[in-house]
Design a protein around this motif. Sequence first.
Motif, PDB file in Angstrom:
ATOM      1  N   ASP A   1       0.831  -1.195   0.000  1.00  0.00           N
ATOM      2  CA  ASP A   1       0.000   0.000   0.000  1.00  0.00           C
ATOM      3  C   ASP A   1       0.871   1.253   0.000  1.00  0.00           C
ATOM      4  O   ASP A   1       0.527   2.249  -0.651  1.00  0.00           O
ATOM      5  CB  ASP A   1      -0.932   0.001   1.218  1.00  0.00           C
ATOM      6  N   ALA A   2       1.994   1.205   0.696  1.00  0.00           N
ATOM      7  CA  ALA A   2       2.907   2.347   0.694  1.00  0.00           C
ATOM      8  C   ALA A   2       3.451   2.597  -0.710  1.00  0.00           C
ATOM      9  O   ALA A   2       3.554   3.746  -1.163  1.00  0.00           O
ATOM     10  CB  ALA A   2       4.053   2.102   1.680  1.00  0.00           C
ATOM     11  N   TYR A   3       3.802   1.523  -1.397  1.00  0.00           N
ATOM     12  CA  TYR A   3       4.308   1.673  -2.768  1.00  0.00           C
ATOM     13  C   TYR A   3       3.224   2.275  -3.663  1.00  0.00           C
ATOM     14  O   TYR A   3       3.493   3.161  -4.485  1.00  0.00           O
ATOM     15  CB  TYR A   3       4.742   0.314  -3.302  1.00  0.00           C
ATOM     16  N   TRP A   4       2.007   1.795  -3.482  1.00  0.00           N
ATOM     17  CA  TRP A   4       0.882   2.323  -4.273  1.00  0.00           C
ATOM     18  C   TRP A   4       0.661   3.795  -3.968  1.00  0.00           C
ATOM     19  O   TRP A   4       0.454   4.608  -4.875  1.00  0.00           O
ATOM     20  CB  TRP A   4      -0.357   1.482  -3.957  1.00  0.00           C
ATOM     21  N   ARG A   5       0.729   4.161  -2.679  1.00  0.00           N
ATOM     22  CA  ARG A   5       0.554   5.569  -2.310  1.00  0.00           C
ATOM     23  C   ARG A   5       1.641   6.435  -2.933  1.00  0.00           C
ATOM     24  O   ARG A   5       1.379   7.545  -3.406  1.00  0.00           O
ATOM     25  CB  ARG A   5       0.565   5.725  -0.795  1.00  0.00           C
ATOM     26  N   ALA A   6       2.860   5.921  -2.944  1.00  0.00           N
ATOM     27  CA  ALA A   6       3.957   6.697  -3.533  1.00  0.00           C
ATOM     28  C   ALA A   6       3.724   6.919  -5.031  1.00  0.00           C
ATOM     29  O   ALA A   6       3.932   8.029  -5.544  1.00  0.00           O
ATOM     30  CB  ALA A   6       5.282   5.968  -3.308  1.00  0.00           C
ATOM     31  N   ALA A   7       3.304   5.877  -5.733  1.00  0.00           N
ATOM     32  CA  ALA A   7       3.038   6.018  -7.168  1.00  0.00           C
ATOM     33  C   ALA A   7       1.885   6.974  -7.419  1.00  0.00           C
ATOM     34  O   ALA A   7       1.916   7.787  -8.368  1.00  0.00           O
ATOM     35  CB  ALA A   7       2.741   4.649  -7.773  1.00  0.00           C
ATOM     36  N   ASN A   8       0.842   6.915  -6.567  1.00  0.00           N
ATOM     37  CA  ASN A   8      -0.277   7.837  -6.711  1.00  0.00           C
ATOM     38  C   ASN A   8       0.150   9.276  -6.446  1.00  0.00           C
ATOM     39  O   ASN A   8      -0.247  10.214  -7.157  1.00  0.00           O
ATOM     40  CB  ASN A   8      -1.413   7.445  -5.765  1.00  0.00           C
ATOM     41  N   TYR A   9       0.978   9.462  -5.418  1.00  0.00           N
ATOM     42  CA  TYR A   9       1.469  10.799  -5.098  1.00  0.00           C
ATOM     43  C   TYR A   9       2.246  11.378  -6.284  1.00  0.00           C
ATOM     44  O   TYR A   9       2.045  12.540  -6.687  1.00  0.00           O
ATOM     45  CB  TYR A   9       2.356  10.751  -3.863  1.00  0.00           C
TER      46      TYR A   9
END
Length: 790
Positions: free
Chosen positions: A16-24
Amino acid sequence: MTEAVAMTDDDVRRIDAYWRAANYLSVGQIYLLDNPLLREPLRPGHIKPRLLGHWGTSPGLNFCYAHLNRAIRTRDLDMIYIMGPGHGGPAAVANAWLEGTYSEVYPQVSQDAAGMARLFRQFSFPGGIPSHVAPETPGSIHEGGELGYSLAHAYGAAFDNPGLVVACIVGDGEAETGPLAASWHSNKFLDPVTDGAVLPILHLNGYKIANPAVLARIPEEELVQLFDGYGYRPVLVSGDDPASMHRKMAVALDQALQEIASIQAAARDGRASGGDPDRRRWPMIILRSPKGWTGPKEVDGLPVEGTWRSHQVPLAGVRENPEHLAQLEKWLRSYRPDELFDDQGRPVEGLRALAPAGERRMSANPHANGGLLLRPLTLPDFRDYAAEVGKPGTTLTEPTRRLGAFLRDVVRANPSDFRIMGADETASNRLGDVFEATDRVFEGERYPTDEHQGAHGRVMEVLSEHLCQGWLEGYLLTGRHGVFTSYEAFIHIVDAMFNQHAKWLKVTRALPWRRPIASLNYLLSSHVWRQDHNGFTHQDPGFLDVVLNKKPEIVRVYLPPDANTLLSVGDHCLRSRDYVNVVVAGKQPALNWLPMDAAIAHCARGIGIWEWASTDGGADPDVVLACAGDIPTLETLAAVDLLRQLFPELRVRVVNVVDLMRLQPDREHPHGLPDRDFDALFTTDKPVIFAFHGYPYLVHRLTYRRAGHHNLHVRGYKEEGTTTTPFDMVMLNDLDRFHLVMDVIDRVPSLGGRVAHIRQRMSDRRLELRRHTREHGEDAPEIRDWTWPY
């Protein structure tokens, strides 16, 4: 074989952290000009003056990318990623930067705060990068600006790549296009023994730009039945809660990849033991998530997430509207960037560890930069297939049949990196000799009455030009070679796909890290002048006009007049790189004009005087008769024969054009003739009668800058045609030998007034020959059996 491993709570938090980073990073590319890590409160000056890009599909693409990375690491997969929703450019760029590939390719976009600022600034910004998944994006082989081609590209990449898995995200809007709808049938052409695998992920987020997506609005049972009917086994993932969705997606991916591995293992074991396993149902994933997921729920009191309003820029008036600015800052901070990036702006160590290493990164996989893997074809000596030519124009050969024998041996010498694509026309276009070396690929049910059908082969036929083009593009872009054969009139079906590929090649030429790929080769036969049993619908040479709209350094057009020139041109095209080569050649028996050595020299020049057919004796001609194409060449030489009989004192120069680009000046095309050479061939003051394969306007367009252009008179196709005899066809379009003689009479003043009677005889002869075709259903013997008499 790697077994599925359930995700722990820690696994969920990390992915989820990786996904949040990509979304950011995706949101930052759309909005931010400065302050990339929000180290200070967001101000209007930090926002781009023009907000461009597409948010709606990006979070779903990032979600898939993060989970595919997990699968790559767990299973040590060789995988590339094709984003059908090309609008999701921010997602592709974000993940390439997170994996470190972007900074390796573009060192100025470093993996730190300064590099992040450059990453954001360049997106959809003057002097920067496009908003789509473009050639500039590492890991991409699919531009995505035009929808419908992703799945065909994915299968093309998988053919003859037994260790590769191609993950292809198909957008629900894209899925409504004709090419994409046909592409689902590509699984009937995928050999589990010698090919890789394609994992389609149909991403249903509900909306296109403004309208509901069809597949997102039909009942789930109907949706599953649809893909079951296509021969897939759908795995469903749906929801909007991130933690739950991460677990569901991990299970679905593990299940799908396990099935792929099992299908391939069983097929390869069966092939090794001499068995022929039945075609299996390949898995696919149907992912249903909100459009604009994790973005603003509402803006100005209107719903955004999960609606069409999230398609592009959900908050449009950020610079002018303080409320929107505050909402944007809240949105960006919801991804908790302080947890994702360290003090220098680098992804924290935990995120970096989630990316695969080296070439296992999808953004660094060499299959997505196919020139790195490209190996030259092993080509037989094309001279060995030459037609025997004693005296010019006295023997007959089917040109494409000679080429078919050459291609047969190209197939034999290159059993795993050369394919022939076509819309059920390989035999029709007289290339049937290739079936001595290979089958047509077909994984569906086969009957005893079928011919040359097998699970593996070098020929791929399906009655969809879109699929043929898409397969070949994917095949070439991943480092292999091929030819697309088509009836000339119907290659227009892929005009737009050709445009996109030519644009891709144009851009990649300016990217040193993109290595050259094999050229896209078109062989167009069953052409406009020989449609004896088809008719007006099959008569259109206008693809040449479309091709010549593209950048000169990319396109080449060849009109070989006989079998030996076709062989020379074919060999040249298969050796070339980074071009689109269009070759137009007849399949019917045609006169042989040049022995092989002369054909090679003529093709090397691309244009030249045929001295053996000319009567100018090396002096200044009275008239130039030029020709480009097999039938125009035939009619031109027959006209020369008539002129020799009627006006023996007339000095005629015959100029034949193989390489159409030679007509342009050298300052406009790399193959163009310098003005002095053009003027030496055509003169600057003598009439030029040009018999052309296509629409006459095209020759004028290519030569309008030439000094003698005002002397140029072009005959070609003018939208007159039907089901008729070959000679009646050229008469309908005023390209016949008698009309060419009349054109000479009309444009050579030195012939004087004595020509009136001859001109009338030419006109009467046309009428007599037309009457013959209508009475007898065939051309008169003097036309049908004409040969060069000198």
